[in-house]
Design a protein around this motif. Sequence first.
Motif, PDB file in Angstrom:
ATOM      1  N   MET A 188       3.056  -5.687   3.906  1.00 49.07           N
ATOM      2  CA  MET A 188       2.028  -5.960   2.912  1.00 49.07           C
ATOM      3  C   MET A 188       0.747  -6.405   3.617  1.00 49.07           C
ATOM      4  O   MET A 188       0.796  -6.964   4.714  1.00 49.07           O
ATOM      5  CB  MET A 188       2.500  -7.046   1.933  1.00 49.07           C
ATOM      6  CG  MET A 188       3.711  -6.660   1.104  1.00 49.07           C
ATOM      7  SD  MET A 188       4.242  -7.975  -0.031  1.00 49.07           S
ATOM      8  CE  MET A 188       4.823  -9.238   1.139  1.00 49.07           C
ATOM      9  N   VAL A 189      -0.377  -6.178   2.969  1.00 51.61           N
ATOM     10  CA  VAL A 189      -1.683  -6.504   3.549  1.00 51.61           C
ATOM     11  C   VAL A 189      -2.425  -7.458   2.604  1.00 51.61           C
ATOM     12  O   VAL A 189      -2.523  -7.198   1.401  1.00 51.61           O
ATOM     13  CB  VAL A 189      -2.522  -5.222   3.759  1.00 51.61           C
ATOM     14  CG1 VAL A 189      -3.905  -5.570   4.294  1.00 51.61           C
ATOM     15  CG2 VAL A 189      -1.804  -4.266   4.701  1.00 51.61           C
ATOM     16  N   TRP A 190      -2.937  -8.549   3.160  1.00 48.03           N
ATOM     17  CA  TRP A 190      -3.709  -9.502   2.342  1.00 48.03           C
ATOM     18  C   TRP A 190      -5.102  -8.936   2.104  1.00 48.03           C
ATOM     19  O   TRP A 190      -5.845  -8.660   3.037  1.00 48.03           O
ATOM     20  CB  TRP A 190      -3.807 -10.856   3.048  1.00 48.03           C
ATOM     21  CG  TRP A 190      -4.504 -11.893   2.201  1.00 48.03           C
ATOM     22  CD1 TRP A 190      -5.824 -12.207   2.208  1.00 48.03           C
ATOM     23  CD2 TRP A 190      -3.892 -12.746   1.230  1.00 48.03           C
ATOM     24  NE1 TRP A 190      -6.090 -13.198   1.294  1.00 48.03           N
ATOM     25  CE2 TRP A 190      -4.915 -13.554   0.672  1.00 48.03           C
ATOM     26  CE3 TRP A 190      -2.591 -12.918   0.761  1.00 48.03           C
ATOM     27  CZ2 TRP A 190      -4.673 -14.522  -0.313  1.00 48.03           C
ATOM     28  CZ3 TRP A 190      -2.344 -13.870  -0.221  1.00 48.03           C
ATOM     29  CH2 TRP A 190      -3.373 -14.656  -0.744  1.00 48.03           C
TER      30      TRP A 190
ATOM     31  N   PRO B  97      -2.301   0.397  -4.869  1.00 50.31           N
ATOM     32  CA  PRO B  97      -1.820  -0.864  -4.294  1.00 50.31           C
ATOM     33  C   PRO B  97      -1.223  -1.768  -5.372  1.00 50.31           C
ATOM     34  O   PRO B  97      -1.654  -1.740  -6.534  1.00 50.31           O
ATOM     35  CB  PRO B  97      -3.083  -1.476  -3.696  1.00 50.31           C
ATOM     36  CG  PRO B  97      -4.180  -0.963  -4.563  1.00 50.31           C
ATOM     37  CD  PRO B  97      -3.773   0.436  -4.946  1.00 50.31           C
ATOM     38  N   CYS B  98      -0.226  -2.537  -4.969  1.00 50.44           N
ATOM     39  CA  CYS B  98       0.419  -3.455  -5.914  1.00 50.44           C
ATOM     40  C   CYS B  98       0.529  -4.836  -5.284  1.00 50.44           C
ATOM     41  O   CYS B  98       0.596  -4.978  -4.056  1.00 50.44           O
ATOM     42  CB  CYS B  98       1.809  -2.941  -6.285  1.00 50.44           C
ATOM     43  SG  CYS B  98       3.002  -2.974  -4.936  1.00 50.44           S
ATOM     44  N   VAL B  99       0.503  -5.842  -6.132  1.00 52.34           N
ATOM     45  CA  VAL B  99       0.819  -7.212  -5.735  1.00 52.34           C
ATOM     46  C   VAL B  99       2.012  -7.619  -6.573  1.00 52.34           C
ATOM     47  O   VAL B  99       1.913  -7.702  -7.804  1.00 52.34           O
ATOM     48  CB  VAL B  99      -0.356  -8.177  -5.981  1.00 52.34           C
ATOM     49  CG1 VAL B  99       0.059  -9.611  -5.658  1.00 52.34           C
ATOM     50  CG2 VAL B  99      -1.564  -7.794  -5.144  1.00 52.34           C
TER      51      VAL B  99
ATOM     52  N   ARG C 208       9.210  -0.767  -2.485  1.00 52.12           N
ATOM     53  CA  ARG C 208       9.641   0.461  -1.819  1.00 52.12           C
ATOM     54  C   ARG C 208       9.781   1.646  -2.776  1.00 52.12           C
ATOM     55  O   ARG C 208      10.336   2.673  -2.428  1.00 52.12           O
ATOM     56  CB  ARG C 208      10.956   0.232  -1.082  1.00 52.12           C
ATOM     57  CG  ARG C 208      12.168  -0.058  -1.951  1.00 52.12           C
ATOM     58  CD  ARG C 208      13.444   0.000  -1.116  1.00 52.12           C
ATOM     59  NE  ARG C 208      14.607  -0.411  -1.893  1.00 52.12           N
ATOM     60  CZ  ARG C 208      15.360  -1.473  -1.612  1.00 52.12           C
ATOM     61  NH1 ARG C 208      15.072  -2.230  -0.575  1.00 52.12           N
ATOM     62  NH2 ARG C 208      16.404  -1.770  -2.368  1.00 52.12           N
ATOM     63  N   SER C 209       9.283   1.492  -4.007  1.00 55.72           N
ATOM     64  CA  SER C 209       9.375   2.550  -5.021  1.00 55.72           C
ATOM     65  C   SER C 209      10.823   2.913  -5.328  1.00 55.72           C
ATOM     66  O   SER C 209      11.154   4.070  -5.581  1.00 55.72           O
ATOM     67  CB  SER C 209       8.605   3.805  -4.585  1.00 55.72           C
ATOM     68  OG  SER C 209       7.209   3.576  -4.603  1.00 55.72           O
TER      69      SER C 209
ATOM     70  N   LEU D 195       0.814  -1.217   0.000  1.00 61.08           N
ATOM     71  CA  LEU D 195       0.000   0.000   0.000  1.00 61.08           C
ATOM     72  C   LEU D 195       0.847   1.267   0.000  1.00 61.08           C
ATOM     73  O   LEU D 195       0.347   2.348  -0.329  1.00 61.08           O
ATOM     74  CB  LEU D 195      -0.943  -0.005   1.204  1.00 61.08           C
ATOM     75  CG  LEU D 195      -1.858  -1.232   1.342  1.00 61.08           C
ATOM     76  CD1 LEU D 195      -2.751  -1.089   2.569  1.00 61.08           C
ATOM     77  CD2 LEU D 195      -2.699  -1.427   0.095  1.00 61.08           C
ATOM     78  N   ASP D 196       2.107   1.138   0.385  1.00 61.34           N
ATOM     79  CA  ASP D 196       3.029   2.272   0.403  1.00 61.34           C
ATOM     80  C   ASP D 196       4.451   1.702   0.504  1.00 61.34           C
ATOM     81  O   ASP D 196       4.623   0.481   0.611  1.00 61.34           O
ATOM     82  CB  ASP D 196       2.719   3.209   1.581  1.00 61.34           C
ATOM     83  CG  ASP D 196       2.745   2.510   2.936  1.00 61.34           C
ATOM     84  OD1 ASP D 196       3.689   1.733   3.185  1.00 61.34           O
ATOM     85  OD2 ASP D 196       1.814   2.728   3.736  1.00 61.34           O
TER      86      ASP D 196
END
Length: 361
Positions: free
Chosen positions: A22-24, A64-66, A55-56, A13-14
Motif C-alpha cells: 500500500m502507498v500513503w 485506488p482503495c483505502v 487483492r481483489s 493501487l493493485d
Amino acid sequence: MSTDYKFEGWCGLDPKAAEGNMVWQEYEPKPFSEDDVDIQISHCGICGSDIHSLRSGWGETPYPCVVGHEIVGKAVRVGKNVKHIKEGSRVGVGAQASSCLKPDCEACADGEENHCPNTVGTYCSKYPDGSKSYGGYANYNRTPSHFVLNIPESISSADAAPMLCGGITVYSPLKREGCGPGKKVGIVGLGGLGHFGVLFAKALGAEKVVVISRTSGKKADAEKMGADGFIATDEDKDWASTNANSLDLIVSTVSSPKLPLMGYLTLLRRKGVFIQVGAPEDALPQFNAFALIAKGCKIGGSLIGPPSEIQEMLELAAERKIKPWIQERPLDDANQAVVDMEDGKARYRYVLVNQKVAGKQ
C-alpha cells in the motif's frame, strides 16, 4: 477544528497491495453534506475483508482503495442535520457507510439497513452521486451520520474498533438465533471473528460454548476466553460421531472453502441452526440434504448488523466488560501488519493506532 485538513491514507493501487505494498497518499472523499460526519481517526481494526479486498479476492476492486471498516476517532465536523453526534464526540463506523433509508425499502423500513439492496460499503463502494467510499487506514473518514455510532465511555478506542465489524458479525446471528440460557453453541474457528463469538456467546448467557478448530493449538486460549469445550477436527477422526447431536447453534467464522460441512451439521441437535459468516473466495462444499431434513435443521448466513444492533452490542460490551484480545500496531506499520494478519499471526485482532492523534483524544 479547521475544515481545511487533507484526507490521506494507505492506498491499495493493485492486487499486490495485499502483500504489503500500500502507498500513503492523498485521496478525495465524498462531497460533504449536512448529513455527514468527518472523523479524525485514532484507531482502525484490521479485518480479513480488508485483505480480500486489497487483492481483489471477491471480485475486481476499484483501485485506488483505502480499506478498513473498524473505525474509531473524534467527530471533527458534523453536518447541521445530524442530531445524535456532537462535534468532539468519540465515534465509530463499521462496515456499512450508507443505505437508501427509503420508507418503501423493506430492509431499511424493518431496521435491517445492512440488507438494503442499495447499501454502500465503508470502502470500495460508490455513493449515489458516483463518489467513492474510503476506509479507515487513514487520518480522516467521512461517513453519512446514520452509520456513525457513539462509543460508550467505558470501552477503550482500541477495544471498540474491532467490535464494529468483527464483533457485530458474530453478535448479530447469536442474538437473532436465540443464544442464551439453555443453549449450547459451537463457534467454528478461533480467529478475529471466532474469539468474539466465544466472548459474546458467554455474555449472552449460553449454557455451553464449544470451539471447533482444525487443531488443539488454540485450546488454552479458548478456555481463557470462557469456552466450555473444544473439538479439534484434524486430531480426532471420530469427532463428528463422538459429538453428534450436541449443539443447538453453530456459527462458522472461517473463510476456507474446505469446510467439513457435513460433519458440522452432524453436531446439530433437532431443529438446530448453522450460520455461516466467514466469506470464502470460493464456493462452499456440497452437503447431503438429509443432514437438514432428518432433524429439521436450518442453514443460513448473516451479514454484519444494522446501526441499532451495533449500538446495542456496544452497550452490552460496556455492561459486561467484554475485553477483546487485540494487539495494537502503529498506523505507519500498516503494510507489515496486513502481511502478518494474512500469515495468521494476530492474536486475535490487530488494531492500527494513529499515534499522532490517539493520545490527544
